[in-house]
Motif scaffolding. Structure first.
Motif, short mmCIF file in Angstrom:
data_model
loop_
_atom_site.label_atom_id
_atom_site.label_comp_id
_atom_site.label_asym_id
_atom_site.label_seq_id
_atom_site.Cartn_x
_atom_site.Cartn_y
_atom_site.Cartn_z
N GLY A 37 -2.88 -8.65 -5.97
CA GLY A 37 -2.13 -8.62 -4.91
C GLY A 37 -1.10 -7.83 -4.77
O GLY A 37 -0.88 -7.01 -5.81
N ASN A 38 -0.09 -8.04 -3.65
CA ASN A 38 0.96 -7.43 -3.17
C ASN A 38 0.41 -5.86 -2.81
O ASN A 38 0.93 -5.00 -3.51
CB ASN A 38 2.05 -7.34 -4.23
CG ASN A 38 3.42 -7.18 -3.60
OD1 ASN A 38 3.56 -7.34 -2.35
ND2 ASN A 38 4.35 -6.69 -4.38
N TYR A 39 -0.69 -5.80 -2.04
CA TYR A 39 -0.90 -4.36 -1.78
C TYR A 39 -0.43 -4.22 -0.16
O TYR A 39 -0.85 -5.12 0.55
CB TYR A 39 -2.62 -4.43 -1.59
CG TYR A 39 -3.45 -5.08 -2.80
CD1 TYR A 39 -3.01 -4.34 -3.97
CD2 TYR A 39 -4.01 -6.18 -2.65
CE1 TYR A 39 -3.97 -4.74 -5.14
CE2 TYR A 39 -4.97 -6.51 -3.76
CZ TYR A 39 -4.73 -5.91 -5.08
OH TYR A 39 -5.55 -6.27 -6.13
N ARG A 40 0.18 -3.14 -0.19
CA ARG A 40 0.58 -2.72 0.94
C ARG A 40 -0.27 -1.68 1.56
O ARG A 40 -0.56 -0.70 0.78
CB ARG A 40 2.10 -2.00 1.30
CG ARG A 40 2.63 -1.79 2.45
CD ARG A 40 4.10 -1.32 2.31
NE ARG A 40 4.78 -1.02 3.54
CZ ARG A 40 4.63 0.15 4.09
NH1 ARG A 40 4.29 1.15 3.24
NH2 ARG A 40 5.33 0.17 5.35
N PHE A 96 -6.45 2.19 3.38
CA PHE A 96 -5.98 2.54 2.01
C PHE A 96 -4.57 1.92 1.81
O PHE A 96 -3.78 1.80 2.87
CB PHE A 96 -5.82 4.17 2.16
CG PHE A 96 -6.90 4.99 2.38
CD1 PHE A 96 -7.85 5.40 1.22
CD2 PHE A 96 -7.59 5.20 3.49
CE1 PHE A 96 -9.02 6.13 1.07
CE2 PHE A 96 -8.74 5.73 3.81
CZ PHE A 96 -9.50 6.16 2.57
N ILE A 97 -4.43 1.69 0.52
CA ILE A 97 -3.31 1.38 0.06
C ILE A 97 -2.42 2.28 0.10
O ILE A 97 -2.58 3.49 -0.19
CB ILE A 97 -3.50 0.89 -1.53
CG1 ILE A 97 -4.39 -0.46 -1.53
CG2 ILE A 97 -2.16 0.36 -2.07
CD1 ILE A 97 -4.60 -1.02 -2.93
N ILE A 98 -1.04 1.94 0.59
CA ILE A 98 0.02 3.23 0.71
C ILE A 98 1.17 2.57 -0.22
O ILE A 98 1.51 1.45 -0.51
CB ILE A 98 0.23 3.48 2.14
CG1 ILE A 98 0.86 1.82 2.69
CG2 ILE A 98 -0.65 3.94 2.73
CD1 ILE A 98 1.49 2.30 4.08
N ASP A 99 2.22 3.53 -0.46
CA ASP A 99 3.50 3.20 -1.02
C ASP A 99 4.30 2.37 -0.12
O ASP A 99 4.26 2.51 1.03
CB ASP A 99 4.36 4.49 -1.36
CG ASP A 99 3.47 5.28 -2.55
OD1 ASP A 99 2.84 4.72 -3.29
OD2 ASP A 99 3.78 6.50 -2.58
N THR A 100 5.40 1.70 -0.84
CA THR A 100 5.99 0.87 0.03
C THR A 100 7.32 1.57 0.92
O THR A 100 7.40 1.09 1.81
CB THR A 100 7.07 -0.03 -1.00
OG1 THR A 100 7.60 0.73 -1.88
CG2 THR A 100 6.28 -0.89 -1.82
#
Length: 182
Positions: A37-40, A96-100
């Motif tokens: 986890g901890n997917y943004r 899509f997963i993106i940067d924080t």
């Protein structure tokens, strides 16, 4: 006829088997319990048949490119079980997963999947084969553990590897708000 059999095998059957091997026909999924986890992620909601999720992924990719945001791996949150829900009522999020530090604008939405303990089913195969094999293995695994499919599941495709993450416990939230804490 017997003289032609080796040529048939060499010219037709061997290349077909090699392509099927390359696509992952002979691969099988693995299942483990892990903390993930901890997917943004940036996403768009999808209603209707899951076969149309790739079109929604393309919409998200287009929007990210227009906003000059580098997309990470594909992510899909599945909120409805297609075995028990009408295809018209299926609900998912595709993105899509993106940067924080990325800040996507409308129409994209942003959410986070927190770190949590999940069953993880993984396979490296062509998408035509991967989803069926992965969910089949996951359902077989949860049946052996005397539990059921807990939604939402999180599907991540990264370098031709499909990972399906299913929460250990059912989510108490409704399917429309469950994206923040699957």
């Amino acid at each position: 006829m017997k003289k032609q059999l080796p040529y048939f095998l060499l010219v037709f059957l061997v290349p077909v088997l090699l392509v099927l091997w390359w696509w992952g026909l002979f691969s099988s999924a693995t299942v483990e319990i892990s903390e993930r986890g901890n997917y943004r992620y940036a996403y768009l909601d999808a209603e209707g048949p899951y076969s149309k999720l790739s079109a929604k992924q393309e919409e998200v990719l287009y929007e990210l490119q227009q906003q000059h945001i580098k997309p990470g791996p594909e992510i899909t949150l599945i909120f409805s079980d297609p075995r028990t829900t009408s295809y018209k009522e299926l609900h998912a999020r595709a993105g899509f997963i993106i940067d924080t530090d990325a800040a996507p604008a409308a129409p994209l939405k942003v959410d986070t999947v927190p770190t949590r303990k999940v069953f993880v089913a993984q396979i490296k195969a062509h998408p035509l084969l991967a989803y069926g094999k992965t969910y089949s293995k996951l359902l077989e695994f949860v049946k052996s553990k005397q539990t059921t499919l807990n939604l939402p599941t999180v599907e991540i495709v990264d370098d031709s590897v499909l990972s399906v993450e299913m929460p250990l416990e059912p989510s108490p939230q409704s399917e429309k708000t469950a994206g923040a804490t699957p």
